[in-house]
Design a protein around this motif. Structure first.
Motif, short mmCIF file in Angstrom:
data_model
loop_
_atom_site.label_atom_id
_atom_site.label_comp_id
_atom_site.label_asym_id
_atom_site.label_seq_id
_atom_site.Cartn_x
_atom_site.Cartn_y
_atom_site.Cartn_z
N ILE A 99 46.64 47.36 42.65
CA ILE A 99 46.02 48.60 42.15
C ILE A 99 45.32 49.23 43.35
CG2 ILE A 99 44.34 49.58 40.55
CD1 ILE A 99 44.90 47.12 38.74
N ALA A 100 45.82 50.37 43.80
CA ALA A 100 45.34 50.97 45.04
C ALA A 100 45.01 52.44 44.84
CB ALA A 100 46.39 50.82 46.13
N CYS A 101 43.87 52.85 45.42
CA CYS A 101 43.42 54.23 45.23
C CYS A 101 44.16 55.21 46.15
CB CYS A 101 41.92 54.35 45.47
SG CYS A 101 41.40 54.12 47.20
N PRO B 40 35.70 45.36 41.61
CA PRO B 40 34.27 45.18 41.84
C PRO B 40 33.85 43.72 41.96
CG PRO B 40 34.65 45.70 39.53
CD PRO B 40 35.99 45.78 40.23
N GLU B 41 34.68 42.81 41.45
CA GLU B 41 34.28 41.41 41.35
C GLU B 41 34.46 40.62 42.65
OE1 GLU B 41 36.01 42.64 38.53
OE2 GLU B 41 34.85 42.01 36.78
N ALA B 42 35.33 41.09 43.54
CA ALA B 42 35.53 40.38 44.80
C ALA B 42 35.96 41.38 45.87
CB ALA B 42 36.60 39.29 44.64
N THR B 43 35.51 41.15 47.08
CA THR B 43 35.84 42.10 48.15
C THR B 43 37.05 41.66 48.96
OG1 THR B 43 34.25 40.95 49.55
CG2 THR B 43 33.48 42.94 48.45
N ALA B 44 37.47 40.40 48.79
CA ALA B 44 38.58 39.90 49.62
C ALA B 44 39.90 40.54 49.24
CB ALA B 44 38.68 38.38 49.48
N VAL B 45 40.05 40.86 47.98
CA VAL B 45 41.35 41.36 47.52
C VAL B 45 41.12 42.59 46.65
CG1 VAL B 45 41.39 39.89 45.44
CG2 VAL B 45 43.54 40.62 46.45
N GLY B 46 42.11 43.49 46.65
CA GLY B 46 42.03 44.64 45.77
C GLY B 46 42.36 44.24 44.33
N TYR C 172 45.37 39.61 36.68
CA TYR C 172 45.20 38.49 37.59
C TYR C 172 43.74 38.04 37.67
CZ TYR C 172 47.21 35.15 40.69
OH TYR C 172 47.66 33.96 41.20
N SER C 173 43.12 37.86 36.52
CA SER C 173 41.76 37.33 36.40
C SER C 173 40.72 38.38 36.79
CB SER C 173 41.54 36.07 37.26
OG SER C 173 41.23 36.43 38.60
N HIS C 174 39.46 38.04 36.55
CA HIS C 174 38.38 38.94 36.97
C HIS C 174 38.12 38.83 38.46
CE1 HIS C 174 37.88 39.85 32.77
NE2 HIS C 174 36.98 40.74 33.08
N THR C 175 38.65 37.81 39.10
CA THR C 175 38.56 37.75 40.56
C THR C 175 39.40 38.87 41.19
OG1 THR C 175 38.14 35.39 40.50
CG2 THR C 175 39.01 36.24 42.55
N ALA C 176 40.32 39.42 40.43
CA ALA C 176 41.14 40.53 40.93
C ALA C 176 40.92 41.79 40.08
CB ALA C 176 42.60 40.15 40.97
N GLY C 177 39.71 41.96 39.57
CA GLY C 177 39.36 43.24 38.93
C GLY C 177 39.26 43.25 37.43
N GLY C 178 39.75 42.21 36.76
CA GLY C 178 39.59 42.14 35.31
C GLY C 178 40.47 43.10 34.52
N TYR C 179 41.64 43.40 35.07
CA TYR C 179 42.57 44.30 34.35
C TYR C 179 43.52 43.47 33.50
CZ TYR C 179 41.09 47.56 37.98
OH TYR C 179 40.35 48.34 38.82
N ASP C 180 43.88 43.99 32.34
CA ASP C 180 44.95 43.35 31.58
C ASP C 180 46.28 43.66 32.26
OD1 ASP C 180 43.95 41.73 29.65
OD2 ASP C 180 43.85 43.26 28.09
N GLY C 181 47.23 42.76 32.09
CA GLY C 181 48.51 42.92 32.78
C GLY C 181 49.62 43.40 31.87
#
Lengths: 384, 176
Positions: free
Chosen positions: A88-90, A109-115, A120-129
């Motif tokens: 997910i990229a702006c 917002p949950e982690a800065t290492a990855v967009g 892919y979990s809340h470590t990757a933004g908490g989006y449903d897939g």
């Protein structure tokens, strides 16, 4: 709508969930026509990725039809068939503007290492897939790409992750004409990395895995050598021996956290979670590459830490390159390769299952049953 | 290059993307501008309004312009997660509690199912049908493991009752 629902390690089910909504003016809603289970979904499935909440819908490889648009979406229209990159990229932050679409700074917002990554979990933004009938897609002006006229949806869905990740694995290897490339893992990404290594001019491509059917498949699909690490006992010794005792020019880790082959790594990485997954493939890659060689990592690991021979990285002068694939950057070239028949992604698809059978699909893929290489899920609202 | 061309493998499209400039590696930033050296200065997209509690990394000053709103933190697992997010991503005390919260969440998920009158079909959820069809040995081993665990739990729960209850023991002896 029907959607995959994570209930805990090794447990998923299909059940009704609320329809996704437009939450941002640049969102759109996509009706999913195809979605895949990815090898990296298995890290979530097995409970290895922190902040994977019960109730999450996985799925970052999907294609579909645009059915609803946010007020500021101008580059798509209703009814467009789109393939949606897993990142997910702006497209606006300084990382996106330099082509690092897997590292967008405005989507997680949950982690800065990855967009952000779909499902892919809340470590990757908490989006449903996208292992669902419908999915919310942010930044619809940037990410979703209209599927070219005449392109098979099965080819298109593999352009959302498998093809770009395999291609970038080879690209990050900096393969020079004549190089020997060793790929650890004959899953879909490893298979695609083997195929793409030739496009960069590799002189020899070797794939290492433990599943005979996958080794046979990659040998035929990518016209490469393939070896079972169970029968060669020590893959590092084997690679040294077969490369005139110098090591491979490029080693690619296309496995990540689920690697088999080392009891110590399996126990500490997969069973007890004392490290962020089993790093066996990476361990072998570092030790198998020649001095001054390049290790390219596309296998996914968790965010904590791993046991790898970092001292050898220093002493051998190895360059390590790794990233989530920058799908949007690679799409123009890869769409062209698919349209010209240079890459034939859909040949990797071995299983087509209704979304309703998602529990069995995960089990088959996870345990590598029934010679499964790539399963695809068809939601009930999608017509075959 | 000449030597290499002589050795060119018989592979269709061999070398079509070869890039001699890619040595040792292709640039990570194909459009390198180094603009991030100016800091957090780009024109941000419109900001999504948070309608639920969103936990945020301590390594950034704000929420991102978009974010997922599914599954806000709740219950005991939510409390653990809130505390975990007070630590930076560089600390184990951030990630390990999140893994613990995930396991607590599994139990909360079962309780949630039961509270809604839904008994989770664990065997269906683990894909037992597929396991039975394609790997019966593993399926049987799984059943055996479950039976063993259930027996052990049963023994622990009822042992005291069976062996301490004299009436039960006498009744059992009479039936022998």
């Amino acid at each position: 709508m029907l959607a995959m629902n994570y209930r805990g390690p090794g447990r998923v089910r299909a059940e009704e969930k609320p329809m996704p909504e437009i939450l941002h003016p640049e969102d759109c809603i996509v009706k999913v026509l195809r979605s895949c289970i990815c090898g990296s979904d298995l890290h979530l499935y097995n409970g290895n990725v922190p902040d994977t909440r019960v109730g999450t819908t996985f799925g970052h490889e999907f294609v579909g039809e645009v059915v609803e648009l946010g007020s500021e979406v101008h580059k798509l229209k209703l009814g467009d068939k789109v393939l949606v990159p897993f990142n997910i990229a702006c497209g606006k932050c300084s990382f996106c503007r330099q082509g690092l679409y897997g590292n967008c700074h405005e989507s997680n917002p949950e982690a800065t290492a990855v967009g952000g990554i779909f499902g892919y979990s809340h470590t990757a933004g908490g989006y449903d897939g996208g292992q669902a009938e419908y999915v919310r897609v942010p930044y619809a002006n940037f990410g979703p790409t209209i599927i070219p006229e005449g392109m098979d949806l099965d080819d298109a869905v593999l352009l959302t992750d498998v093809v770009p990740t395999g291609y970038q694995a080879a690209e990050m290897g900096g393969i020079q004409p004549g190089d020997t490339v060793v790929i650890f893992g004959a899953g879909p990404i490893g298979i695609m990395a083997a195929k793409c290594s030739w496009l960069f001019g590799a002189g020899r491509v070797i794939v290492i895995d433990q599943n005979e059917f996958r080794l046979e498949f990659v040998k035929n699909y990518a016209k490469c050598e393939s070896y079972n690490f169970k029968s060669i006992e020590d893959p590092v010794q084997f690679i040294k021996q077969t490369t005139d005792w110098l090591g491979a020019d490029v080693c690619i880790d296309a496995v990540g956290a689920e690697a088999a082959g080392s009891a110590m790594q399996t126990i500490t990485g997969r069973k007890t979670l004392l490290q962020a997954g089993s790093a066996t493939a990476l361990f072998w890659a570092i030790n198998s590459v020649k001095k001054g060689g390049i290790v390219s990592i596309v296998g996914v690991y968790g965010p904590t830490g791993n046991l790898v021979p970092i001292g050898n990285v220093l002493n051998k002068g190895i360059t390590i390159r790794a990233n989530q694939a920058s799908v949007k950057r690679l799409l123009p070239k890869l769409i062209d390769h698919v349209q010209k028949g240079t890459i034939k992604p859909k040949e990797l698809i071995t299983h087509r299952m209704p979304l309703r059978n998602v529990s069995d699909a995960y089990r088959i893929f996870s345990d590598k049953l029934d010679n499964c290489i790539k399963p695809i899920l068809i939601p009930p609202t999608a017509k075959e | 290059m000449e030597k290499i061309l002589k050795e060119q493998p018989n592979i269709k499209d061999w070398g079509i993307d070869a890039d001699p400039e890619n040595d040792p590696t292709y640039p990570m930033k194909p459009n390198r501008t180094d603009e991030e050296q100016n800091g957090y200065t780009w024109e941000r997209p419109a900001l999504q309004k948070p309608t639920v509690e969103i936990l945020k990394s301590t390594e950034r000053p704000n929420l991102t312009a978009v974010f997922g709103t599914t599954l806000p933190p709740k219950g005991l697992s939510g409390m653990i997660r809130r505390n975990a997010y007070k630590k930076s991503e560089g600390q184990f005390s951030h990630w390990l509690p999140l893994l613990i919260a995930d396991r607590v969440d599994v139990i909360e998920g079962i309780i949630d199912d039961l509270s809604k009158g839904k008994i989770p079909n664990i065997y269906a959820e683990i894909g037992f049908k597929a396991m039975w069809k394609y790997n019966r040995k593993a399926a049987i081993a799984r059943i055996a493991a479950h039976v063993a665990v259930a027996s052990a739990i049963g023994l622990v729960l009822f042992r005291g009752r069976i062996f301490n209850d004299e009436k039960l023991i006498k009744k059992a002896l009479k039936n022998i």
